[in-house]
Design an enzyme around this catalytic site. Sequence first.
Site, PDB file in Angstrom:
ATOM      1  N   GLY A  45      -3.867  -4.495   0.868  1.00 58.78           N
ATOM      2  CA  GLY A  45      -3.271  -5.569   1.018  1.00 58.78           C
ATOM      3  C   GLY A  45      -2.497  -5.696   2.407  1.00 58.78           C
ATOM      4  O   GLY A  45      -1.923  -4.660   2.741  1.00 58.78           O
TER       5      GLY A  45
ATOM      6  N   ARG B 269     -10.476  -3.772   0.697  1.00 55.34           N
ATOM      7  CA  ARG B 269      -9.891  -2.519  -0.438  1.00 55.34           C
ATOM      8  C   ARG B 269     -11.008  -1.764  -0.545  1.00 55.34           C
ATOM      9  O   ARG B 269     -11.632  -1.542  -1.530  1.00 55.34           O
ATOM     10  CB  ARG B 269      -9.561  -3.562  -1.448  1.00 55.34           C
ATOM     11  CG  ARG B 269      -8.278  -3.978  -1.365  1.00 55.34           C
ATOM     12  CD  ARG B 269      -7.770  -4.602  -2.793  1.00 55.34           C
ATOM     13  NE  ARG B 269      -6.561  -5.314  -2.725  1.00 55.34           N
ATOM     14  CZ  ARG B 269      -5.095  -4.886  -2.620  1.00 55.34           C
ATOM     15  NH1 ARG B 269      -4.995  -3.677  -2.434  1.00 55.34           N
ATOM     16  NH2 ARG B 269      -4.216  -5.601  -2.346  1.00 55.34           N
TER      17      ARG B 269
ATOM     18  N   ASP C 183      -1.189   3.214  -0.738  1.00 53.03           N
ATOM     19  CA  ASP C 183      -1.715   4.510  -1.773  1.00 53.03           C
ATOM     20  C   ASP C 183      -3.109   4.387  -1.724  1.00 53.03           C
ATOM     21  O   ASP C 183      -3.580   5.688  -1.683  1.00 53.03           O
ATOM     22  CB  ASP C 183      -1.049   4.671  -3.122  1.00 53.03           C
ATOM     23  CG  ASP C 183      -1.174   3.322  -3.990  1.00 53.03           C
ATOM     24  OD1 ASP C 183      -1.655   2.393  -3.584  1.00 53.03           O
ATOM     25  OD2 ASP C 183      -0.772   3.303  -5.216  1.00 53.03           O
TER      26      ASP C 183
ATOM     27  N   THR D  38       3.332  -1.324   2.668  1.00 60.40           N
ATOM     28  CA  THR D  38       2.957  -2.085   1.442  1.00 60.40           C
ATOM     29  C   THR D  38       4.428  -2.899   0.974  1.00 60.40           C
ATOM     30  O   THR D  38       5.374  -2.384   1.215  1.00 60.40           O
ATOM     31  CB  THR D  38       2.779  -1.390   0.230  1.00 60.40           C
ATOM     32  OG1 THR D  38       2.849  -2.260  -1.215  1.00 60.40           O
ATOM     33  CG2 THR D  38       3.604  -0.164  -0.200  1.00 60.40           C
TER      34      THR D  38
ATOM     35  N   ASP E 182       5.129  -3.806  -1.429  1.00 58.36           N
ATOM     36  CA  ASP E 182       5.446  -3.186  -2.996  1.00 58.36           C
ATOM     37  C   ASP E 182       6.480  -2.141  -2.831  1.00 58.36           C
ATOM     38  O   ASP E 182       7.226  -1.976  -3.824  1.00 58.36           O
ATOM     39  CB  ASP E 182       4.487  -2.710  -3.688  1.00 58.36           C
ATOM     40  CG  ASP E 182       3.271  -4.020  -4.125  1.00 58.36           C
ATOM     41  OD1 ASP E 182       3.694  -5.216  -3.977  1.00 58.36           O
ATOM     42  OD2 ASP E 182       2.295  -3.542  -4.641  1.00 58.36           O
TER      43      ASP E 182
ATOM     44  N   ASP F 159       6.041   1.050  -3.049  1.00 58.39           N
ATOM     45  CA  ASP F 159       5.972   1.734  -4.035  1.00 58.39           C
ATOM     46  C   ASP F 159       5.555   3.206  -3.600  1.00 58.39           C
ATOM     47  O   ASP F 159       4.878   4.036  -4.622  1.00 58.39           O
ATOM     48  CB  ASP F 159       5.063   1.228  -5.212  1.00 58.39           C
ATOM     49  CG  ASP F 159       3.702   0.752  -4.520  1.00 58.39           C
ATOM     50  OD1 ASP F 159       3.442   1.316  -3.316  1.00 58.39           O
ATOM     51  OD2 ASP F 159       2.825   0.489  -5.108  1.00 58.39           O
TER      52      ASP F 159
ATOM     53  N   ARG G  23       2.798  -4.835  -8.820  1.00 59.19           N
ATOM     54  CA  ARG G  23       1.741  -4.468  -9.917  1.00 59.19           C
ATOM     55  C   ARG G  23       2.269  -3.345 -10.995  1.00 59.19           C
ATOM     56  O   ARG G  23       2.204  -3.665 -11.887  1.00 59.19           O
ATOM     57  CB  ARG G  23       0.398  -3.915  -9.100  1.00 59.19           C
ATOM     58  CG  ARG G  23      -0.447  -3.464 -10.047  1.00 59.19           C
ATOM     59  CD  ARG G  23      -1.796  -2.958  -9.231  1.00 59.19           C
ATOM     60  NE  ARG G  23      -2.468  -4.101  -8.594  1.00 59.19           N
ATOM     61  CZ  ARG G  23      -3.459  -4.843  -8.937  1.00 59.19           C
ATOM     62  NH1 ARG G  23      -3.779  -4.572 -10.314  1.00 59.19           N
ATOM     63  NH2 ARG G  23      -3.706  -5.776  -8.312  1.00 59.19           N
TER      64      ARG G  23
HETATM   65  O1  F6P Z   1      -0.741  -4.923  -1.401  1.00 53.42           O
HETATM   66  C1  F6P Z   1      -0.188  -4.773  -2.795  1.00 53.42           C
HETATM   67  C2  F6P Z   1      -0.326  -6.232  -3.303  1.00 53.42           C
HETATM   68  O2  F6P Z   1       0.528  -7.030  -2.563  1.00 53.42           O
HETATM   69  C3  F6P Z   1       0.189  -6.353  -4.940  1.00 53.42           C
HETATM   70  O3  F6P Z   1       1.460  -6.501  -5.071  1.00 53.42           O
HETATM   71  C4  F6P Z   1      -0.511  -7.317  -5.376  1.00 53.42           C
HETATM   72  O4  F6P Z   1      -1.063  -6.932  -6.920  1.00 53.42           O
HETATM   73  C5  F6P Z   1      -2.010  -6.985  -4.871  1.00 53.42           C
HETATM   74  O5  F6P Z   1      -1.629  -6.915  -3.348  1.00 53.42           O
HETATM   75  C6  F6P Z   1      -2.791  -8.425  -4.376  1.00 53.42           C
HETATM   76  O6  F6P Z   1      -3.847  -8.006  -3.982  1.00 53.42           O
HETATM   77  P1  F6P Z   1      -4.979  -8.994  -3.340  1.00 53.42           P
HETATM   78  O7  F6P Z   1      -4.428  -9.592  -1.974  1.00 53.42           O
HETATM   79  O8  F6P Z   1      -6.193  -8.269  -3.148  1.00 53.42           O
HETATM   80  O9  F6P Z   1      -5.076 -10.367  -4.386  1.00 53.42           O
END
Ligand code: F6P
Length: 343
Positions: free
Chosen positions: A10, A72, A103, A125, A127, A129, A171
């Site tokens: 992300g 991803r 990660d 990130t 997040d 995390d 998440r």
């Molecule tokens: O990068 C982490 C994140 O922002 C999470 O918090 C979230 O669940 C996910 O990406 C959303 O991903 P995408 O952009 O693939 O919908």
Amino acid sequence: MKIGLLTGGGDCPGLNAVIRAVVGKGSSQYGDEFIGFLDGWRGVIEDRSVPLDWERCRKILFEGGTILGSSRTNVFKVEGGLEKVRAALKTNHLDALVAIGGDDTLGVASKLSAEGVNVVGVPKTIDNDLSATEVTFGFHTAVQIATEAIDRLRTTSESHNRVIICEVMGRHAGWIALYSGIAGGAVDVLLPEQPFDVEEVCERLRRHRGAGRRGSVVVVAEGATPKEGTFSTTSSEVDQFGHVRLGGVGNMLASEVESRTGFETRSAVLGHIQRGGTPLAFDRVLATRFGIGAIDAVHDGGSGTMVALQADKIVRVPLAEAVAAPKLVPADFYADVVMPLLG
Ligand code: F6P
């Protein structure tokens, strides 16, 4: 040296600041040449890249997103992925890779490093995390965006005497919900780490509104689940790292709260708004420090490591260690800082 950069997972405010710092110091101090692979590991596998130099990178400090694109893609889920990575390194005469990611992206970097690929990781990130670093760039920008949204939701909730459930990203780790919930004065903060009791949430809201308050915002992380059982997610689609697409707990919680309490309730999902736009000054500085640390690591034996912030110093941590376990919100943080202030 000739070095390849990539951004995976992300996106996050500050990615371009890292690219700028790596290319800036690498070209001016070490005489390096750079290419940027497009769309994360997918661009390496498909050997799609663009040249990068200071002229291309000097003005991108302020830009959100990533000039390289992201995906991803998991190298080890693609047939012949490892061989394709080796081939791209050879064709482009690369001495090293700098992988900027969370990660998943750094998990791939760690496995590649074990296979002998010369790679340095940079943690990103929203997040926050990743356990090896005290903070990741992008996190504080996301928290600020969420906090400003909560402030706005509070005023409209006051005007209309409504409850508003604000769903934020997170998440497995509830750092964004925790920080924005504290900063935004939320009535309740629901994290993935602590399954919540819907009736307790309703009880807090009853007390809050019983005390004459009209503006009631509850912050819920997208990965939070109720104790009574897990809400179904809005999608069963999974990515190459096995993650289900989340989003929807806020809506479901809003209708549950409304039916149990009778309070008119709305929900707002902040979603990708939290990931877009220009980074805060803090994140620009941290991203720049990480970029400088990464190019230094490439040149002085830091292969197989990730740069990290520890006690305000940029340090190096083995990639395998850096991705071993996520950094979750500790129960005592929630109990000591959040619980005493809840409605
Ligand atoms: O990068 C982490 C994140 O922002 C999470 O918090 C979230 O669940 C996910 O990406 C959303 O991903 P995408 O952009 O693939 O919908």
